[in-house]
Motif scaffolding. Sequence first.
Motif, PDB file in Angstrom:
ATOM      1  N   SER A   2      -0.401  -7.313  -6.889  1.00 16.38           N
ATOM      2  CA  SER A   2      -1.499  -7.581  -7.798  1.00 16.38           C
ATOM      3  C   SER A   2      -0.968  -7.732  -9.212  1.00 16.38           C
ATOM      4  O   SER A   2       0.175  -7.421  -9.498  1.00 16.38           O
ATOM      5  CB  SER A   2      -2.524  -6.453  -7.730  1.00 16.38           C
ATOM      6  OG  SER A   2      -1.939  -5.233  -8.121  1.00 16.38           O
ATOM      7  N   ASP A   3      -1.839  -8.209 -10.106  1.00 15.19           N
ATOM      8  CA  ASP A   3      -1.424  -8.352 -11.495  1.00 15.19           C
ATOM      9  C   ASP A   3      -1.613  -7.029 -12.223  1.00 15.19           C
ATOM     10  O   ASP A   3      -2.002  -6.021 -11.631  1.00 15.19           O
ATOM     11  CB  ASP A   3      -2.161  -9.509 -12.153  1.00 15.19           C
ATOM     12  CG  ASP A   3      -3.642  -9.247 -12.384  1.00 15.19           C
ATOM     13  OD1 ASP A   3      -4.120  -8.143 -12.089  1.00 15.19           O
ATOM     14  OD2 ASP A   3      -4.318 -10.162 -12.863  1.00 15.19           O
ATOM     15  N   THR A  10      -4.435 -14.038  -4.554  1.00 12.11           N
ATOM     16  CA  THR A  10      -5.150 -14.844  -3.575  1.00 12.11           C
ATOM     17  C   THR A  10      -4.122 -15.708  -2.865  1.00 12.11           C
ATOM     18  O   THR A  10      -3.293 -16.348  -3.494  1.00 12.11           O
ATOM     19  CB  THR A  10      -6.217 -15.718  -4.252  1.00 12.11           C
ATOM     20  OG1 THR A  10      -7.146 -14.871  -4.926  1.00 12.11           O
ATOM     21  CG2 THR A  10      -6.955 -16.562  -3.225  1.00 12.11           C
ATOM     22  N   ARG A  11      -4.188 -15.686  -1.555  1.00 10.11           N
ATOM     23  CA  ARG A  11      -3.275 -16.471  -0.721  1.00 10.11           C
ATOM     24  C   ARG A  11      -4.119 -17.349   0.198  1.00 10.11           C
ATOM     25  O   ARG A  11      -4.813 -16.850   1.068  1.00 10.11           O
ATOM     26  CB  ARG A  11      -2.367 -15.561   0.087  1.00 10.11           C
ATOM     27  CG  ARG A  11      -1.400 -14.791  -0.790  1.00 10.11           C
ATOM     28  CD  ARG A  11      -0.538 -13.837   0.027  1.00 10.11           C
ATOM     29  NE  ARG A  11       0.458 -13.243  -0.825  1.00 10.11           N
ATOM     30  CZ  ARG A  11       1.703 -13.692  -0.961  1.00 10.11           C
ATOM     31  NH1 ARG A  11       2.100 -14.743  -0.279  1.00 10.11           N
ATOM     32  NH2 ARG A  11       2.557 -13.092  -1.765  1.00 10.11           N
ATOM     33  N   SER A  76     -11.292 -17.383   0.398  1.00 10.88           N
ATOM     34  CA  SER A  76     -10.152 -16.468   0.578  1.00 10.88           C
ATOM     35  C   SER A  76     -10.289 -15.198  -0.256  1.00 10.88           C
ATOM     36  O   SER A  76      -9.341 -14.423  -0.374  1.00 10.88           O
ATOM     37  CB  SER A  76      -8.851 -17.186   0.214  1.00 10.88           C
ATOM     38  OG  SER A  76      -8.610 -18.223   1.142  1.00 10.88           O
ATOM     39  N   GLY A  77     -11.456 -14.980  -0.848  1.00 14.38           N
ATOM     40  CA  GLY A  77     -11.715 -13.739  -1.556  1.00 14.38           C
ATOM     41  C   GLY A  77     -11.534 -13.777  -3.059  1.00 14.38           C
ATOM     42  O   GLY A  77     -11.745 -12.774  -3.733  1.00 14.38           O
ATOM     43  N   TRP A  78     -11.168 -14.910  -3.615  1.00 16.53           N
ATOM     44  CA  TRP A  78     -10.966 -15.040  -5.056  1.00 16.53           C
ATOM     45  C   TRP A  78     -12.300 -14.881  -5.756  1.00 16.53           C
ATOM     46  O   TRP A  78     -13.316 -15.414  -5.326  1.00 16.53           O
ATOM     47  CB  TRP A  78     -10.356 -16.408  -5.312  1.00 16.53           C
ATOM     48  CG  TRP A  78      -9.993 -16.744  -6.710  1.00 16.53           C
ATOM     49  CD1 TRP A  78      -8.925 -16.285  -7.427  1.00 16.53           C
ATOM     50  CD2 TRP A  78     -10.677 -17.664  -7.569  1.00 16.53           C
ATOM     51  NE1 TRP A  78      -8.897 -16.869  -8.670  1.00 16.53           N
ATOM     52  CE2 TRP A  78      -9.965 -17.720  -8.784  1.00 16.53           C
ATOM     53  CE3 TRP A  78     -11.809 -18.453  -7.426  1.00 16.53           C
ATOM     54  CZ2 TRP A  78     -10.350 -18.525  -9.840  1.00 16.53           C
ATOM     55  CZ3 TRP A  78     -12.198 -19.256  -8.479  1.00 16.53           C
ATOM     56  CH2 TRP A  78     -11.470 -19.285  -9.674  1.00 16.53           C
ATOM     57  N   ARG A  79     -12.295 -14.160  -6.857  1.00 15.71           N
ATOM     58  CA  ARG A  79     -13.528 -13.894  -7.599  1.00 15.71           C
ATOM     59  C   ARG A  79     -13.493 -14.473  -9.015  1.00 15.71           C
ATOM     60  O   ARG A  79     -14.053 -13.916  -9.932  1.00 15.71           O
ATOM     61  CB  ARG A  79     -13.792 -12.388  -7.670  1.00 15.71           C
ATOM     62  CG  ARG A  79     -13.964 -11.734  -6.327  1.00 15.71           C
ATOM     63  CD  ARG A  79     -15.290 -12.147  -5.693  1.00 15.71           C
ATOM     64  NE  ARG A  79     -15.444 -11.538  -4.391  1.00 15.71           N
ATOM     65  CZ  ARG A  79     -15.565 -12.222  -3.268  1.00 15.71           C
ATOM     66  NH1 ARG A  79     -15.522 -13.528  -3.264  1.00 15.71           N
ATOM     67  NH2 ARG A  79     -15.719 -11.591  -2.123  1.00 15.71           N
ATOM     68  N   PRO A  85      -0.299 -17.043  -6.446  1.00 16.66           N
ATOM     69  CA  PRO A  85       1.152 -17.230  -6.564  1.00 16.66           C
ATOM     70  C   PRO A  85       1.682 -18.564  -6.035  1.00 16.66           C
ATOM     71  O   PRO A  85       1.333 -18.999  -4.947  1.00 16.66           O
ATOM     72  CB  PRO A  85       1.742 -16.063  -5.785  1.00 16.66           C
ATOM     73  CG  PRO A  85       0.667 -15.599  -4.878  1.00 16.66           C
ATOM     74  CD  PRO A  85      -0.633 -15.942  -5.539  1.00 16.66           C
ATOM     75  N   TRP A  86       2.550 -19.167  -6.841  1.00 20.35           N
ATOM     76  CA  TRP A  86       3.269 -20.390  -6.483  1.00 20.35           C
ATOM     77  C   TRP A  86       4.156 -20.136  -5.277  1.00 20.35           C
ATOM     78  O   TRP A  86       4.359 -21.031  -4.448  1.00 20.35           O
ATOM     79  CB  TRP A  86       4.076 -20.849  -7.686  1.00 20.35           C
ATOM     80  CG  TRP A  86       4.966 -22.021  -7.465  1.00 20.35           C
ATOM     81  CD1 TRP A  86       6.318 -21.985  -7.276  1.00 20.35           C
ATOM     82  CD2 TRP A  86       4.600 -23.400  -7.411  1.00 20.35           C
ATOM     83  NE1 TRP A  86       6.811 -23.262  -7.111  1.00 20.35           N
ATOM     84  CE2 TRP A  86       5.767 -24.151  -7.203  1.00 20.35           C
ATOM     85  CE3 TRP A  86       3.388 -24.071  -7.537  1.00 20.35           C
ATOM     86  CZ2 TRP A  86       5.766 -25.536  -7.108  1.00 20.35           C
ATOM     87  CZ3 TRP A  86       3.384 -25.455  -7.441  1.00 20.35           C
ATOM     88  CH2 TRP A  86       4.568 -26.164  -7.228  1.00 20.35           C
TER      89      TRP A  86
END
Length: 134
Positions: A2-3, A10-11, A76-79, A85-86
């Motif tokens: 995590s950051d 998010t993947r 994918s769960g991104w809020r 990540p690249w």
Amino acid sequence: MSDLLGIPETRLPVDPAAERLDAGVEPSAVARAFPASALAWAVLAEDALADGDRDVEAYAYARTGYHRSLDALRRSGWRGQGPVPWSHEPNRGFLRALAALARAARAIGESDEETRCTEFLRASSTDAARELGL
């Protein structure tokens, strides 16, 4: 991982278009077969930008890829924030579409959009911003 704010990465899932693009199938055919693929739209946008006189077309392709990406990110769960990540290969379609949108916005004089997309890319993945030259 995590950051620093504790927001998980998010993947995205594997993009089925990637295999066809890697095999050399024409990007427009791949976009027709996989219209939800951010990667296919990103490649179309990058190709249009490289052509030099198709900036408006590049903008439309990149915007399509960007919006298809937002759908996939949310699934994918991104809020709305956090790292994308690249290093996770399936994320690259989104990141490339976002970079292409920034470049196409610059090309058509849409400076607010260019700034917003560049900042979004850097906030999502500093590695992607570096790799993609933004």
